[in-house]
Design a protein around this motif. Structure first.
Motif, PDB file in Angstrom:
ATOM      1  N   HIS A   2       2.499   9.513  17.045  1.00 37.97           N
ATOM      2  CA  HIS A   2       2.937  10.294  15.899  1.00 37.97           C
ATOM      3  C   HIS A   2       4.248   9.755  15.363  1.00 37.97           C
ATOM      4  O   HIS A   2       5.033   9.153  16.097  1.00 37.97           O
ATOM      5  CB  HIS A   2       3.132  11.758  16.295  1.00 37.97           C
ATOM      6  CG  HIS A   2       1.877  12.381  16.822  1.00 37.97           C
ATOM      7  ND1 HIS A   2       1.873  13.550  17.540  1.00 37.97           N
ATOM      8  CD2 HIS A   2       0.576  11.991  16.729  1.00 37.97           C
ATOM      9  CE1 HIS A   2       0.625  13.852  17.856  1.00 37.97           C
ATOM     10  NE2 HIS A   2      -0.169  12.929  17.392  1.00 37.97           N
ATOM     11  N   GLU A  48       0.408   3.974   3.481  1.00 38.69           N
ATOM     12  CA  GLU A  48      -0.029   4.605   4.720  1.00 38.69           C
ATOM     13  C   GLU A  48       1.011   4.395   5.818  1.00 38.69           C
ATOM     14  O   GLU A  48       1.510   3.296   6.024  1.00 38.69           O
ATOM     15  CB  GLU A  48      -1.377   4.024   5.150  1.00 38.69           C
ATOM     16  CG  GLU A  48      -1.965   4.707   6.359  1.00 38.69           C
ATOM     17  CD  GLU A  48      -3.365   4.210   6.685  1.00 38.69           C
ATOM     18  OE1 GLU A  48      -3.842   4.484   7.802  1.00 38.69           O
ATOM     19  OE2 GLU A  48      -3.973   3.540   5.815  1.00 38.69           O
ATOM     20  N   GLU A  50       2.387   6.021   9.939  1.00 38.90           N
ATOM     21  CA  GLU A  50       1.817   6.457  11.206  1.00 38.90           C
ATOM     22  C   GLU A  50       1.129   7.800  11.016  1.00 38.90           C
ATOM     23  O   GLU A  50       1.557   8.636  10.215  1.00 38.90           O
ATOM     24  CB  GLU A  50       2.907   6.565  12.262  1.00 38.90           C
ATOM     25  CG  GLU A  50       3.521   5.228  12.659  1.00 38.90           C
ATOM     26  CD  GLU A  50       4.446   5.387  13.855  1.00 38.90           C
ATOM     27  OE1 GLU A  50       4.025   6.012  14.848  1.00 38.90           O
ATOM     28  OE2 GLU A  50       5.584   4.895  13.781  1.00 38.90           O
ATOM     29  N   THR A  51       0.072   8.017  11.754  1.00 36.17           N
ATOM     30  CA  THR A  51      -0.679   9.264  11.640  1.00 36.17           C
ATOM     31  C   THR A  51       0.193  10.456  12.018  1.00 36.17           C
ATOM     32  O   THR A  51       0.892  10.428  13.034  1.00 36.17           O
ATOM     33  CB  THR A  51      -1.920   9.236  12.537  1.00 36.17           C
ATOM     34  OG1 THR A  51      -2.785   8.189  12.095  1.00 36.17           O
ATOM     35  CG2 THR A  51      -2.667  10.561  12.475  1.00 36.17           C
ATOM     36  N   TYR A  80      -5.432  11.456   2.431  1.00 41.52           N
ATOM     37  CA  TYR A  80      -4.509  10.600   3.155  1.00 41.52           C
ATOM     38  C   TYR A  80      -5.096  10.235   4.519  1.00 41.52           C
ATOM     39  O   TYR A  80      -5.267  11.110   5.373  1.00 41.52           O
ATOM     40  CB  TYR A  80      -3.157  11.289   3.341  1.00 41.52           C
ATOM     41  CG  TYR A  80      -2.435  11.551   2.039  1.00 41.52           C
ATOM     42  CD1 TYR A  80      -1.631  10.572   1.472  1.00 41.52           C
ATOM     43  CD2 TYR A  80      -2.577  12.761   1.367  1.00 41.52           C
ATOM     44  CE1 TYR A  80      -0.975  10.799   0.270  1.00 41.52           C
ATOM     45  CE2 TYR A  80      -1.925  12.993   0.167  1.00 41.52           C
ATOM     46  CZ  TYR A  80      -1.131  12.017  -0.373  1.00 41.52           C
ATOM     47  OH  TYR A  80      -0.485  12.234  -1.574  1.00 41.52           O
ATOM     48  N   ASP A  82      -3.657   8.921   6.873  1.00 39.75           N
ATOM     49  CA  ASP A  82      -2.664   9.078   7.938  1.00 39.75           C
ATOM     50  C   ASP A  82      -2.356  10.545   8.241  1.00 39.75           C
ATOM     51  O   ASP A  82      -1.369  10.846   8.921  1.00 39.75           O
ATOM     52  CB  ASP A  82      -1.372   8.321   7.600  1.00 39.75           C
ATOM     53  CG  ASP A  82      -0.792   8.680   6.240  1.00 39.75           C
ATOM     54  OD1 ASP A  82      -1.303   9.628   5.606  1.00 39.75           O
ATOM     55  OD2 ASP A  82       0.166   8.013   5.806  1.00 39.75           O
ATOM     56  N   ASP A  84      -3.805  13.939  10.117  1.00 34.80           N
ATOM     57  CA  ASP A  84      -4.749  14.609  11.010  1.00 34.80           C
ATOM     58  C   ASP A  84      -4.477  16.105  10.874  1.00 34.80           C
ATOM     59  O   ASP A  84      -3.509  16.623  11.425  1.00 34.80           O
ATOM     60  CB  ASP A  84      -4.529  14.132  12.447  1.00 34.80           C
ATOM     61  CG  ASP A  84      -5.425  14.848  13.454  1.00 34.80           C
ATOM     62  OD1 ASP A  84      -6.267  15.672  13.035  1.00 34.80           O
ATOM     63  OD2 ASP A  84      -5.270  14.597  14.668  1.00 34.80           O
ATOM     64  N   ARG A 304       3.652  15.903   5.151  1.00 35.93           N
ATOM     65  CA  ARG A 304       3.468  14.475   5.414  1.00 35.93           C
ATOM     66  C   ARG A 304       4.751  13.707   5.127  1.00 35.93           C
ATOM     67  O   ARG A 304       5.171  12.849   5.926  1.00 35.93           O
ATOM     68  CB  ARG A 304       2.322  13.932   4.551  1.00 35.93           C
ATOM     69  CG  ARG A 304       2.136  12.425   4.624  1.00 35.93           C
ATOM     70  CD  ARG A 304       0.989  11.968   3.730  1.00 35.93           C
ATOM     71  NE  ARG A 304       0.885  10.514   3.696  1.00 35.93           N
ATOM     72  CZ  ARG A 304       1.500   9.734   2.819  1.00 35.93           C
ATOM     73  NH1 ARG A 304       2.293  10.271   1.876  1.00 35.93           N
ATOM     74  NH2 ARG A 304       1.346   8.424   2.864  1.00 35.93           N
ATOM     75  N   GLN A 308       7.014  11.770   8.046  1.00 33.25           N
ATOM     76  CA  GLN A 308       7.170  10.324   7.945  1.00 33.25           C
ATOM     77  C   GLN A 308       8.550   9.917   7.421  1.00 33.25           C
ATOM     78  O   GLN A 308       8.768   8.751   7.093  1.00 33.25           O
ATOM     79  CB  GLN A 308       6.073   9.739   7.043  1.00 33.25           C
ATOM     80  CG  GLN A 308       4.671   9.886   7.642  1.00 33.25           C
ATOM     81  CD  GLN A 308       3.591   9.237   6.798  1.00 33.25           C
ATOM     82  OE1 GLN A 308       3.814   8.886   5.643  1.00 33.25           O
ATOM     83  NE2 GLN A 308       2.417   9.071   7.375  1.00 33.25           N
TER      84      GLN A 308
END
Length: 346
Positions: A2, A48, A50-51, A80, A82, A84, A304, A308
């Motif tokens: 993550h 994009e 990291e998830t 997206y 990335d 979850d 998101r 990030q």
């Protein structure tokens, strides 16, 4: 893996506001314009990363607007690769929703988007999430502490009332004895209180006031019962504001059953069926006030960015804002074509 959490940025109250003193440095002569995208450039936002695992919890979708909130949030996350997204089952039980947030904390998600069934009741668990280093994005119904959320996305409830009252002033404000009626939502909710306050204030600007008022519960059945009560108590009405287009289905049914058409009606939320009524030109419903069903989708996008360590590309500011209040425009026959394609179905 993550994206790293910004623990130092979300725990203190100072972090909510200190970002206002930051600024971006402008380009200088000789600077490399082919440098990597910054964290608030369009390219940087869309690229994009990291998830990130985002937990989403909201009330049960017991009417169209809440159903649209949930589907819009899911649809936004699907854009997206990335993201979850972990969606908790919708509930109107505050204790169950608290347990859902506690599970998100235990799972160490990267961010939580939360539309609380009761803002005050969910405040403590939201604070716990923040203290665990998980940014919380509060949607629609506010927490009772500024420490409970890193960012808040709201519709403008007071502004809805102002928009409705201003429109009615434009239509009947030249009638000093105009009878103005109001069918509110759930009176115990601050959002309903804000809508009524804005309506009252706007009407005062043209010398009018609410003569007859009842409250419903955002459902078709509740709207029909409340409208029947109102119509029986008020043999003559010039203008009516109904706070919610979902309950407005029942309101319109009661109006039709009573054979009443001497007044204009304004709706609230901006459902597709309400807009089609407006478009038809054959209904007492002449306008509706938008209450965006995109709030949770906006929350997903902000979650998101936060997870990030990105920001909003249309701002110079290099951090996500603490508070976003969406607009409450009036939809009439003149502009309904602009809003109908993205409206939700009741």
């Amino acid at each position: 893996m993550h994206a790293p959490r910004m623990r130092g940025k979300i725990i203190t109250a100072a972090a909510f506001f200190a970002a206002g003193g930051l600024a971006l440095t402008g380009c200088t002569a000789g600077e490399d314009t082919n440098a990597e995208p910054t964290n608030n450039s369009v390219e940087g936002n869309q690229s994009e990363g990291e998830t990130v695992v985002i937990g989403f919890s909201g009330p049960a979708a017991d009417h169209g607007w809440l159903g649209a909130i949930n589907s819009a949030a899911t649809a936004e996350a699907e854009k997206y690769p990335d993201i979850d997204l972990r969606v908790a089952e919708g509930t109107n039980d505050a204790n169950l929703q608290i347990s859902q947030v506690e599970q998100f904390i235990n799972d160490q998600v990267d961010a939580i988007v939360l539309l609380p069934t009761d803002g005050a009741a969910l405040t403590d668990v939201a604070i716990r999430a923040m203290e665990a280093g998980i940014p919380v994005i509060n949607v629609d119904r506010e927490f009772s502490s500024p420490f409970a959320a890193r960012a808040t996305v709201l519709g403008d409830n007071y502004g809805m009332g102002v928009s409705a009252g201003t429109y009615i002033c434009e239509q009947v404000g030249d009638q000093p004895d105009a009878v103005v009626a109001e069918i509110a939502g759930i009176d115990a909710l601050p959002l309903t209180q804000d809508r009524s306050e804005g309506f009252k204030d706007a009407l005062a600007g043209c010398g009018l006031e609410v003569t007859n008022r009842v409250s419903a519960d955002f459902t078709v059945q509740g709207g029909e019962a409340a409208a029947s009560q109102l119509l029986a108590a008020a043999p003559e009405i010039d203008a009516l504001w109904n706070h919610d287009d979902d309950q407005g289905i029942g309101v319109l049914a009661a109006i039709d059953a009573a054979g009443r058409d001497e007044f204009i009606m304004v709706g609230g939320a901006g459902s597709a069926n309400a807009m089609r009524e407006i478009e038809s030109g054959d209904s007492v419903l002449q306008a509706t006030i938008i209450y965006p069903h995109t709030q949770a989708a906006d929350g997903i996008r902000l979650a998101r960015l936060l997870a990030q360590d990105k920001a909003m590309s249309d701002l110079v500011e290099i951090e996500v804002p603490n508070r976003v209040v969406l607009n409450a425009p009036v939809v009439t026959s003149e502009n309904v074509d602009e809003y109908l394609p993205t409206a939700f179905e009741s």
